[in-house]
Enzyme design. Structure first.
Site, PDB file in Angstrom:
ATOM      1  N   GLY A 296       0.771  -1.240   0.000  1.00 53.92           N
ATOM      2  CA  GLY A 296       0.000   0.000   0.000  1.00 53.92           C
ATOM      3  C   GLY A 296       0.800   1.286   0.000  1.00 53.92           C
ATOM      4  O   GLY A 296       0.338   2.301  -0.509  1.00 53.92           O
TER       5      GLY A 296
ATOM      6  N   GLU B 275       3.916   4.078   6.154  1.00 56.69           N
ATOM      7  CA  GLU B 275       2.686   3.280   6.007  1.00 56.69           C
ATOM      8  C   GLU B 275       1.680   4.035   5.140  1.00 56.69           C
ATOM      9  O   GLU B 275       1.674   5.268   5.128  1.00 56.69           O
ATOM     10  CB  GLU B 275       2.041   3.088   7.394  1.00 56.69           C
ATOM     11  CG  GLU B 275       2.273   1.729   8.023  1.00 56.69           C
ATOM     12  CD  GLU B 275       1.299   0.663   7.510  1.00 56.69           C
ATOM     13  OE1 GLU B 275       0.905   0.703   6.332  1.00 56.69           O
ATOM     14  OE2 GLU B 275       0.952  -0.216   8.309  1.00 56.69           O
TER      15      GLU B 275
ATOM     16  N   ASP C   9      -5.041   1.945  10.763  1.00 60.82           N
ATOM     17  CA  ASP C   9      -6.461   1.682  11.013  1.00 60.82           C
ATOM     18  C   ASP C   9      -6.600   1.169  12.449  1.00 60.82           C
ATOM     19  O   ASP C   9      -6.674   1.964  13.387  1.00 60.82           O
ATOM     20  CB  ASP C   9      -6.927   0.669   9.956  1.00 60.82           C
ATOM     21  CG  ASP C   9      -8.391   0.352  10.023  1.00 60.82           C
ATOM     22  OD1 ASP C   9      -9.147   1.112  10.657  1.00 60.82           O
ATOM     23  OD2 ASP C   9      -8.815  -0.668   9.446  1.00 60.82           O
ATOM     24  N   THR C  10      -6.567  -0.137  12.659  1.00 57.20           N
ATOM     25  CA  THR C  10      -6.589  -0.645  14.038  1.00 57.20           C
ATOM     26  C   THR C  10      -5.283  -0.311  14.760  1.00 57.20           C
ATOM     27  O   THR C  10      -5.241  -0.244  15.984  1.00 57.20           O
ATOM     28  CB  THR C  10      -6.771  -2.176  14.066  1.00 57.20           C
ATOM     29  OG1 THR C  10      -5.637  -2.787  13.444  1.00 57.20           O
ATOM     30  CG2 THR C  10      -8.048  -2.601  13.366  1.00 57.20           C
ATOM     31  N   GLY C  11      -4.198  -0.153  13.999  1.00 61.69           N
ATOM     32  CA  GLY C  11      -2.892   0.118  14.589  1.00 61.69           C
ATOM     33  C   GLY C  11      -2.087  -1.151  14.840  1.00 61.69           C
ATOM     34  O   GLY C  11      -0.913  -1.086  15.211  1.00 61.69           O
TER      35      GLY C  11
ATOM     36  N   THR D  78      -0.842  -3.415  12.757  1.00 58.87           N
ATOM     37  CA  THR D  78       0.305  -3.641  11.863  1.00 58.87           C
ATOM     38  C   THR D  78       1.489  -2.778  12.288  1.00 58.87           C
ATOM     39  O   THR D  78       2.608  -3.281  12.472  1.00 58.87           O
ATOM     40  CB  THR D  78      -0.084  -3.299  10.401  1.00 58.87           C
ATOM     41  OG1 THR D  78      -1.219  -4.081  10.045  1.00 58.87           O
ATOM     42  CG2 THR D  78       1.060  -3.585   9.454  1.00 58.87           C
TER      43      THR D  78
ATOM     44  N   LYS E  24      -6.751   6.661  10.446  1.00 60.49           N
ATOM     45  CA  LYS E  24      -8.189   6.423  10.661  1.00 60.49           C
ATOM     46  C   LYS E  24      -8.368   6.084  12.144  1.00 60.49           C
ATOM     47  O   LYS E  24      -8.415   4.914  12.519  1.00 60.49           O
ATOM     48  CB  LYS E  24      -8.608   5.238   9.783  1.00 60.49           C
ATOM     49  CG  LYS E  24     -10.050   5.205   9.374  1.00 60.49           C
ATOM     50  CD  LYS E  24     -10.437   3.843   8.852  1.00 60.49           C
ATOM     51  CE  LYS E  24     -10.130   3.625   7.401  1.00 60.49           C
ATOM     52  NZ  LYS E  24     -10.616   2.301   6.949  1.00 60.49           N
TER      53      LYS E  24
ATOM     54  N   ASP F 186      -5.601  -0.381  -2.023  1.00 64.66           N
ATOM     55  CA  ASP F 186      -6.343  -1.277  -2.906  1.00 64.66           C
ATOM     56  C   ASP F 186      -7.647  -1.783  -2.318  1.00 64.66           C
ATOM     57  O   ASP F 186      -7.885  -1.696  -1.107  1.00 64.66           O
ATOM     58  CB  ASP F 186      -5.488  -2.511  -3.220  1.00 64.66           C
ATOM     59  CG  ASP F 186      -5.457  -3.478  -2.034  1.00 64.66           C
ATOM     60  OD1 ASP F 186      -5.196  -3.030  -0.897  1.00 64.66           O
ATOM     61  OD2 ASP F 186      -5.729  -4.666  -2.239  1.00 64.66           O
TER      62      ASP F 186
ATOM     63  N   ARG G  24      -5.060   0.602  -7.086  1.00 68.47           N
ATOM     64  CA  ARG G  24      -3.845   1.170  -6.480  1.00 68.47           C
ATOM     65  C   ARG G  24      -3.298   2.358  -7.262  1.00 68.47           C
ATOM     66  O   ARG G  24      -2.686   3.249  -6.694  1.00 68.47           O
ATOM     67  CB  ARG G  24      -2.740   0.109  -6.413  1.00 68.47           C
ATOM     68  CG  ARG G  24      -2.982  -0.973  -5.393  1.00 68.47           C
ATOM     69  CD  ARG G  24      -1.694  -1.760  -5.181  1.00 68.47           C
ATOM     70  NE  ARG G  24      -1.925  -3.022  -4.509  1.00 68.47           N
ATOM     71  CZ  ARG G  24      -2.078  -3.154  -3.203  1.00 68.47           C
ATOM     72  NH1 ARG G  24      -2.013  -2.110  -2.427  1.00 68.47           N
ATOM     73  NH2 ARG G  24      -2.277  -4.339  -2.661  1.00 68.47           N
TER      74      ARG G  24
HETATM   75  P1  5GP Z   1      -4.135  -1.858  10.713  1.00 68.12           P
HETATM   76  O1  5GP Z   1      -3.202  -2.967  11.094  1.00 68.12           O
HETATM   77  O2  5GP Z   1      -3.720  -0.508  11.210  1.00 68.12           O
HETATM   78  O3  5GP Z   1      -5.561  -2.181  11.053  1.00 68.12           O
HETATM   79  O4  5GP Z   1      -4.206  -1.801   9.161  1.00 68.12           O
HETATM   80  C1  5GP Z   1      -3.172  -1.536   8.365  1.00 68.12           C
HETATM   81  C2  5GP Z   1      -3.418  -2.030   6.965  1.00 68.12           C
HETATM   82  O5  5GP Z   1      -4.813  -2.345   6.685  1.00 68.12           O
HETATM   83  C3  5GP Z   1      -3.058  -0.934   5.999  1.00 68.12           C
HETATM   84  O6  5GP Z   1      -1.678  -0.925   5.732  1.00 68.12           O
HETATM   85  C4  5GP Z   1      -3.920  -1.293   4.802  1.00 68.12           C
HETATM   86  O7  5GP Z   1      -3.255  -2.229   4.006  1.00 68.12           O
HETATM   87  C5  5GP Z   1      -5.171  -1.921   5.401  1.00 68.12           C
HETATM   88  N1  5GP Z   1      -6.265  -0.929   5.493  1.00 68.12           N
HETATM   89  C6  5GP Z   1      -6.817  -0.407   6.597  1.00 68.12           C
HETATM   90  N2  5GP Z   1      -7.793   0.475   6.294  1.00 68.12           N
HETATM   91  C7  5GP Z   1      -7.850   0.518   4.933  1.00 68.12           C
HETATM   92  C8  5GP Z   1      -8.655   1.260   3.990  1.00 68.12           C
HETATM   93  O8  5GP Z   1      -9.528   2.083   4.303  1.00 68.12           O
HETATM   94  N3  5GP Z   1      -8.387   1.026   2.675  1.00 68.12           N
HETATM   95  C9  5GP Z   1      -7.441   0.143   2.256  1.00 68.12           C
HETATM   96  N4  5GP Z   1      -7.273   0.001   0.947  1.00 68.12           N
HETATM   97  N5  5GP Z   1      -6.668  -0.558   3.113  1.00 68.12           N
HETATM   98  C10 5GP Z   1      -6.874  -0.368   4.434  1.00 68.12           C
END
Ligand code: 5GP
Length: 172
Positions: free
Chosen positions: A41, A96, A100-102, A104, A128, A156, A162
């Site tokens: 991403g 990054e 989102d959730t944090g 990763t 987010k 994506d 993308r």
């Molecule tokens: P986390 O671990 O913070 O929940 O998520 C990280 C990964 O989830 C991001 O690097 C991305 O790949 C995916 N992701 C989270 N929210 C979105 C979104 O709104 N759109 C897309 N395309 N990917 C997302």
């Protein structure tokens, strides 16, 4: 799934990336910086950001994947493709696409910190915060966005969209 409305246009994205580049260049003046992009991403954001920096830069990439139920904090994040560069004594900026959730970024920060970098910070194009499960904050953020699924500019949906220059909310 089709595209919904444009959330961030190309011009707005490019202006913000340029500003981030100026800020990061100021903060790391006199240093060499290693940009670590999280695939897939972040690849377009990283390419644009790197070209806005006025300090010496090296690049590497890492791939992470999550397993389990994405709505639960028990989800496991693992590294699928690791770095080729030794981080010891380097100034590292983890880049990054979106937090989102944090989960990763939290896992990656813990992992990279164990490799003894001189410093370790994070830069996310999008934040987010509504869905956060762990208490992480990026040091540099492009835009704070609402809790909607977004695509384009590297992001994506099932590997589509993308290469769009704008960022869209995914429609139905
Ligand atoms: P986390 O671990 O913070 O929940 O998520 C990280 C990964 O989830 C991001 O690097 C991305 O790949 C995916 N992701 C989270 N929210 C979105 C979104 O709104 N759109 C897309 N395309 N990917 C997302």
């Amino acid at each position: 799934m089709s595209l919904g409305r444009v959330l961030l246009g190309e011009r707005e994205i490019q202006d913000r990336v340029r500003k981030l580049g100026e800020e990061i260049s100021r903060d790391y003046a006199g240093c060499e910086l290693l940009l670590v992009g999280v695939l897939k991403g972040a690849f377009i954001f990283l390419a644009d950001l790197a070209r806005c920096l006025t300090i010496p830069v090296r690049l590497d990439f890492i791939t992470a994947a999550s397993y389990g139920e994405s709505m639960r904090s028990s989800e496991k994040v693992v590294i699928l493709k690791d770095l080729g560069i030794d981080l010891k004594d380097r100034h590292v900026l983890l880049v990054e696409d979106i937090i989102d959730t944090g989960l990763t970024i939290d896992m990656l920060l813990g992992n990279l910190a164990g490799r003894n970098p001189a410093s370790l910070k994070t830069c996310a194009l999008l934040d987010k915060p509504d869905r956060r499960m762990v208490d992480v904050k990026a040091d540099y953020v492009g835009f704070v966005v609402p809790d909607e699924y977004v695509v384009g500019y590297g992001l994506d949906y099932q590997d589509n969209y993308r290469c769009l220059k704008d960022i869209y909310v995914l429609g139905s």
